[in-house]
Design an enzyme around this catalytic site. Structure first.
Site, PDB file in Angstrom:
ATOM      1  N   GLN A 137      17.795   5.158  15.354  1.00 19.73           N
ATOM      2  CA  GLN A 137      18.018   4.054  14.422  1.00 19.73           C
ATOM      3  C   GLN A 137      16.718   3.258  14.245  1.00 19.73           C
ATOM      4  O   GLN A 137      16.514   2.587  13.239  1.00 19.73           O
ATOM      5  CB  GLN A 137      19.130   3.153  14.963  1.00 19.73           C
ATOM      6  N   ASN A 185      25.606  11.008  11.251  1.00 19.87           N
ATOM      7  CA  ASN A 185      24.352  11.627  11.688  1.00 19.87           C
ATOM      8  C   ASN A 185      23.668  12.416  10.569  1.00 19.87           C
ATOM      9  O   ASN A 185      22.458  12.292  10.368  1.00 19.87           O
ATOM     10  CB  ASN A 185      24.599  12.509  12.911  1.00 19.87           C
ATOM     11  N   TYR A 194      21.515  14.055  17.872  1.00 20.59           N
ATOM     12  CA  TYR A 194      21.290  12.658  17.499  1.00 20.59           C
ATOM     13  C   TYR A 194      21.347  11.741  18.713  1.00 20.59           C
ATOM     14  O   TYR A 194      22.179  11.905  19.604  1.00 20.59           O
ATOM     15  CB  TYR A 194      22.357  12.197  16.476  1.00 20.59           C
ATOM     16  N   HIS A 244     -26.182   5.956   9.408  1.00 18.47           N
ATOM     17  CA  HIS A 244     -26.350   4.991  10.518  1.00 18.47           C
ATOM     18  C   HIS A 244     -26.508   3.570   9.989  1.00 18.47           C
ATOM     19  O   HIS A 244     -27.150   2.739  10.631  1.00 18.47           O
ATOM     20  CB  HIS A 244     -27.566   5.318  11.396  1.00 18.47           C
ATOM     21  N   SER A 254     -13.490 -20.921   0.945  1.00 16.34           N
ATOM     22  CA  SER A 254     -13.282 -21.464   2.275  1.00 16.34           C
ATOM     23  C   SER A 254     -12.864 -22.911   2.129  1.00 16.34           C
ATOM     24  O   SER A 254     -13.330 -23.613   1.229  1.00 16.34           O
ATOM     25  CB  SER A 254     -14.591 -21.364   3.060  1.00 16.34           C
ATOM     26  N   SER A 272      22.391  -2.438  12.397  1.00  8.32           N
ATOM     27  CA  SER A 272      21.184  -2.081  11.643  1.00  8.32           C
ATOM     28  C   SER A 272      21.322  -2.475  10.176  1.00  8.32           C
ATOM     29  O   SER A 272      20.381  -2.335   9.413  1.00  8.32           O
ATOM     30  CB  SER A 272      20.911  -0.578  11.755  1.00  8.32           C
ATOM     31  N   GLU A 292     -10.463  -7.497   3.516  1.00 11.75           N
ATOM     32  CA  GLU A 292     -10.275  -7.677   4.966  1.00 11.75           C
ATOM     33  C   GLU A 292      -8.813  -7.441   5.354  1.00 11.75           C
ATOM     34  O   GLU A 292      -8.519  -6.854   6.396  1.00 11.75           O
ATOM     35  CB  GLU A 292     -10.702  -9.083   5.388  1.00 11.75           C
ATOM     36  N   LYS A 335     -18.694 -20.513  -0.185  1.00 11.33           N
ATOM     37  CA  LYS A 335     -18.228 -19.174   0.176  1.00 11.33           C
ATOM     38  C   LYS A 335     -17.307 -18.510  -0.833  1.00 11.33           C
ATOM     39  O   LYS A 335     -16.517 -19.148  -1.494  1.00 11.33           O
ATOM     40  CB  LYS A 335     -17.538 -19.223   1.548  1.00 11.33           C
ATOM     41  N   ASN A 364     -14.966 -15.324  -0.202  1.00  8.82           N
ATOM     42  CA  ASN A 364     -14.580 -14.393   0.859  1.00  8.82           C
ATOM     43  C   ASN A 364     -13.824 -13.182   0.328  1.00  8.82           C
ATOM     44  O   ASN A 364     -12.965 -13.327  -0.537  1.00  8.82           O
ATOM     45  CB  ASN A 364     -13.711 -15.114   1.889  1.00  8.82           C
TER      46      ASN A 364
END
Ligand code: ARG
Length: 468
Positions: free
Chosen positions: A328, A116, A323, A162, A283, A29, A296, A289, A291
């Site tokens: 991990q 641990n 543990y 709505h 774009s 790890s 996003e 465009k 964007n």
């Protein structure tokens, strides 16, 4: 495939053969938990200090350990520390180097401790620091929203239900709605921090220790608010990280909703907002465009944080005490979520700080959407017409105006009276959008008085939270 040599691991005493290299690669790890090096070094310093205070370690050994750990910290920060995957994780990499540097004292550091309780300590410290950073970023974002809201009290736009134009609202109210969400996000962090900041150090492998240790001391040294009550619980739960990811997921949910709004508002069909050049992209094929990619992406990255929360919940659900190595797997996804929450908060704050609101487009949308229809219905109801009836009459008026291609306030008094004779000249005051908004000063309403109250309350919250 796998190559077998003599076992030289720190835990290798009872093994004849070494771990195969593919198993080593699968179980290591250190490639990611080296992220915990500052927490690990702080934890080891506090632990050795505690051992010395309790007479378990000599002062000299403790000083040697501290000097060695300081050296290791410098090596890591200068990039000269050699991380060895065969030493599995951050804990054993640091301990092994410590022994190289200071000899036997290094080998005594792990007295009355296990990896641990060590990893649980490091991770709790890391999670607490991450949440504290999110908290600061939430506060900074609130400051941006407050700043912008206070300049837009008189900017009116349609409020939607709505996604249909409903009633006129102040843009300030809209901005403040998100500020109140972020306030709750901060409160959630503060509440969770009480449980994150509990030290597990001293729980050892799972059963505590025969040494006469002082976990309260090490907890305090590390800035924890308290220490564990049960050693098996201390080393084996990750509920604190789950709470953090849950708070992080809710933050992302709020940001994502805001992003959705920004994306809709920046579409030319709405044209309510223009993101700065720095916060929008073009774009490669359609030159016209602009964007809202940033918004996003924050919306899209929300899924990563939900994913981390889900991963941690599922990882934990089948684990018996205490543990288990499964745990991990708590780190990588948390690191990813941490980066995502922090970056999203700062990106959003910068995007809102630098965007331009198009007041004219907002005002045009108000007229086109008959957003003063409720005002007319209320006006008629105030004249004693039952509200349901008033509602129906207003519906006729809207249909009439729509046919004539006009807004309600552009109809003549005669036109209006042809629909409902009791309508008088004073109706035009009622149909005024600004008046409509500023009549709504009920608690939390869109009116100016309510907004100034909100600003004051929010500023008080920010003031009180900054010091904490
Ligand atoms: N790398 C391990 C983890 O992150 C540290 C604890 C290992 N403990 C053990 N008994 N193998 O969970």
């Amino acid at each position: 495939m796998s190559e077998v040599t003599k076992n030289t691991k720190l835990w290798g005493g009872r093994f004849d053969e070494s771990t195969s290299s593919d198993v080593e690669a699968f179980t290591e790890s250190v490639s990611y938990d080296k992220n915990l090096y500052t927490q690990d070094i702080r934890g080891s310093k506090a632990h050795s200090e505690m051992l010395a205070k309790c007479g378990i370690l000599s002062e000299k050994d403790m000083t040697d350990i501290h000097e060695g750990l300081d050296k290791i910290l410098a090596e890591i920060e200068q990039g000269t520390f050699i991380w060895k995957p065969e030493l599995e994780d951050v804990h054993m990499n640091i301990e092994s180097r410590l022994t190289e540097l200071v000899g036997d004292a290094g080998k005594k550091l792990h007295t009355a401790r296990s990896r641990n309780d060590q990893v649980a300590t490091d991770f709790r410290l890391f999670v607490a620091e991450a949440m504290t950073k999110w908290r600061t970023l939430c506060l900074e974002f609130i400051a941006v929203l407050l700043e912008r809201a206070q300049k837009e009290v008189n900017t009116l736009l349609p409020g939607y239900t709505h996604m249909q134009p409903a009633q006129p609202v102040s843009l300030a109210q809209h901005m403040m709605a998100y500020a109140w969400m972020l306030k709750r996000d901060i409160e959630r962090i503060d509440d969770a921090l009480k449980r994150v900041l509990i030290s597990p150090l001293g729980a050892a492998a799972l059963a505590g220790t025969t040494y006469n240790i002082n976990p309260e001391f090490s907890a305090e040294r590390l800035g924890f608010a308290g220490e564990f009550d049960n050693s098996m619980d201390a080393v084996s739960d990750r509920d604190f990280a789950i709470e953090a990811l849950s708070a992080g997921s809710i933050i992302m949910m709020h940001l994502s909703r805001f992003c959705e709004e920004i994306i809709i508002w920046s579409s030319p069909a709405f044209g309510f907002i223009r993101l700065s050049d720095a916060h929008s992209t073009g774009s490669s094929i359609m030159p016209q465009k602009r964007n809202p990619d940033l918004a996003e992406l924050v919306r899209g990255k929300t899924g990563r944080v939900y994913g981390s929360l889900q991963q941690m919940l599922v990882m934990m659900k089948g684990l018996p005490l205490a543990y288990n190595r499964d745990m991990q797997e708590d780190k990588e996804s948390f690191f990813d979520a941490d980066r995502t929450v922090a970056n999203s908060l700062s990106m959003m704050a910068a995007m809102i700080e630098n965007c331009a609101f198009n007041r004219e487009r907002m005002s045009m949308a108000l007229k086109a959407g008959f957003l003063n229809a409720t005002e007319l219905a209320d006006y008629l109801a105030a004249k004693g017409i039952p509200f349901r009836e008033a509602h129906k009459i207003t519906g006729h008026a809207v249909a009439y105006a729509e046919k004539a291609g006009k807004a309600l306030e552009e109809l003549s008094l005669e036109d209006l009276q042809s629909i409902e004779p009791s309508i008088q000249e004073d109706v035009f005051e009622v149909l005024d959008y600004e008046a409509a908004v500023n009549r709504r000063n009920s608690k939390g309403g869109v009116g100016r008085v309510s907004l100034f109250r909100q600003f004051e309350d929010m500023k008080k919250f920010v003031r009180e939270s900054e010091g904490k």
